[in-house]
Structures are given as structure tokens and as C-alpha cells.
Design a protein around this motif. Structure first.
Motif, PDB file in Angstrom:
ATOM      1  N   ARG A  38       0.835  -1.207   0.000  1.00 34.42           N
ATOM      2  CA  ARG A  38       0.000   0.000   0.000  1.00 34.42           C
ATOM      3  C   ARG A  38       0.865   1.251   0.000  1.00 34.42           C
ATOM      4  O   ARG A  38       0.564   2.221  -0.688  1.00 34.42           O
ATOM      5  N   ALA A  39       1.940   1.246   0.782  1.00 37.77           N
ATOM      6  CA  ALA A  39       2.824   2.415   0.847  1.00 37.77           C
ATOM      7  C   ALA A  39       3.497   2.663  -0.504  1.00 37.77           C
ATOM      8  O   ALA A  39       3.623   3.811  -0.939  1.00 37.77           O
ATOM      9  N   ARG A  40       3.901   1.592  -1.185  1.00 39.80           N
ATOM     10  CA  ARG A  40       4.541   1.762  -2.498  1.00 39.80           C
ATOM     11  C   ARG A  40       3.570   2.318  -3.529  1.00 39.80           C
ATOM     12  O   ARG A  40       3.933   3.187  -4.322  1.00 39.80           O
ATOM     13  N   ARG A  41       2.336   1.819  -3.523  1.00 39.30           N
ATOM     14  CA  ARG A  41       1.347   2.324  -4.480  1.00 39.30           C
ATOM     15  C   ARG A  41       1.061   3.795  -4.228  1.00 39.30           C
ATOM     16  O   ARG A  41       1.025   4.607  -5.171  1.00 39.30           O
ATOM     17  N   LEU A  42       0.867   4.166  -2.966  1.00 40.20           N
ATOM     18  CA  LEU A  42       0.599   5.560  -2.636  1.00 40.20           C
ATOM     19  C   LEU A  42       1.775   6.447  -3.021  1.00 40.20           C
ATOM     20  O   LEU A  42       1.594   7.512  -3.623  1.00 40.20           O
ATOM     21  N   SER A  43       2.980   6.008  -2.706  1.00 39.09           N
ATOM     22  CA  SER A  43       4.151   6.842  -2.987  1.00 39.09           C
ATOM     23  C   SER A  43       4.392   6.971  -4.483  1.00 39.09           C
ATOM     24  O   SER A  43       4.837   8.027  -4.948  1.00 39.09           O
ATOM     25  N   SER A  44       4.076   5.955  -5.269  1.00 42.68           N
ATOM     26  CA  SER A  44       4.242   6.063  -6.717  1.00 42.68           C
ATOM     27  C   SER A  44       3.319   7.133  -7.279  1.00 42.68           C
ATOM     28  O   SER A  44       3.728   7.944  -8.116  1.00 42.68           O
ATOM     29  N   ILE A  83      11.097  11.808  -3.903  1.00 41.28           N
ATOM     30  CA  ILE A  83       9.722  11.914  -3.396  1.00 41.28           C
ATOM     31  C   ILE A  83       9.176  10.528  -3.082  1.00 41.28           C
ATOM     32  O   ILE A  83       8.550  10.308  -2.040  1.00 41.28           O
ATOM     33  N   ARG A  84       9.453   9.574  -3.949  1.00 41.75           N
ATOM     34  CA  ARG A  84       8.932   8.223  -3.733  1.00 41.75           C
ATOM     35  C   ARG A  84       9.501   7.606  -2.460  1.00 41.75           C
ATOM     36  O   ARG A  84       8.783   6.989  -1.675  1.00 41.75           O
ATOM     37  N   ARG A  85      10.769   7.802  -2.237  1.00 37.58           N
ATOM     38  CA  ARG A  85      11.385   7.229  -1.035  1.00 37.58           C
ATOM     39  C   ARG A  85      10.846   7.873   0.240  1.00 37.58           C
ATOM     40  O   ARG A  85      10.551   7.200   1.218  1.00 37.58           O
ATOM     41  N   ILE A  86      10.706   9.200   0.216  1.00 40.80           N
ATOM     42  CA  ILE A  86      10.214   9.902   1.411  1.00 40.80           C
ATOM     43  C   ILE A  86       8.774   9.513   1.705  1.00 40.80           C
ATOM     44  O   ILE A  86       8.408   9.214   2.854  1.00 40.80           O
ATOM     45  N   VAL A  87       7.934   9.485   0.665  1.00 39.36           N
ATOM     46  CA  VAL A  87       6.519   9.173   0.888  1.00 39.36           C
ATOM     47  C   VAL A  87       6.353   7.715   1.324  1.00 39.36           C
ATOM     48  O   VAL A  87       5.501   7.409   2.154  1.00 39.36           O
ATOM     49  N   THR A  88       7.175   6.825   0.782  1.00 42.16           N
ATOM     50  CA  THR A  88       7.101   5.429   1.227  1.00 42.16           C
ATOM     51  C   THR A  88       7.426   5.327   2.707  1.00 42.16           C
ATOM     52  O   THR A  88       6.728   4.646   3.466  1.00 42.16           O
TER      53      THR A  88
END
Ligand SMILES: [Zn+2]
Length: 97
Positions: A38-44, A83-88
Motif C-alpha cells: 500500500r505504501a509503495r502504491r501511494l508513494s508512486s 519523493i517516492r522514497r520519502i513518501v514510502t
């Protein structure tokens, strides 16, 4: 009954499945895998939106110089990754279980 390994069986914080050696209030591997998905999908999605905004901005603001365009493209790629790493990381911390 104690396990032969000596590790206590601790219930998962989400599903309650007992896992040997799990830390208290931690998730079992299955629940952790689901949460990471879920975290990966949201961050993408968030990273794509942020990167698209930066790309549109650079498209209109950069001079037509090829070197500037090259560094602009590099900045877009790096921005997506950051951004992807931070949001994940934030999503793993703050998403509800
Ligand atoms: Zn679980």
C-alpha cells in the motif's frame, strides 16, 4: 508451550497471528508485506504527480539550451526517486494498520 528456539510467540498487531521472535506491537511478515505494498502504491502516485508538476514547470522555464534540458531531465528523475522514497517511509510510519 515454549518453543525449542526459546523465542516467545508474540501476536501480530494487526491480525493477531502468533509469530515467534516478533517484537511487541510489530506486524507479522504478511501484514508488513501488505502494508509495504500500500505504501509503495501511494508513494508512486504522489511521486508521479510531483514529478509531473516539476516537469511541466521545467518545460516552460528552462532555456532551449541542450545542457539545461539534460540537467532538467536529470532533476526530474532524481525528484521522482526522492519523493517516492520519502513518501514510502512516511506511509509506512503513518498509514493505519
Ligand atoms: Zn499480521
Amino acid at each position: 508451550m515454549p518453543l525449542l528456539s526459546g523465542l516467545p510467540e508474540v501476536p501480530c498487531a494487526k491480525c493477531g497471528r502468533r509469530v515467534p521472535g516478533l517484537a511487541w506491537t510489530a506486524l507479522c511478515p504478511e501484514c508488513r508485506w501488505e502494508r509495504e505494498g500500500r505504501a509503495r502504491r501511494l508513494s508512486s502516485r504522489i511521486a508521479l504527480a510531483g514529478t509531473a508538476a516539476l516537469g511541466v514547470y521545467l518545460l516552460f522555464r528552462l532555456p532551449p539550451d541542450p545542457t539545461a534540458r539534460l540537467y532538467g531531465g536529470l532533476a526530474v528523475v532524481v525528484t521522482y526517486l526522492i519523493i517516492r522514497r520519502i513518501v514510502t517511509r512516511l506511509a509506512m510510519e503513518f498509514l493505519p494498520p
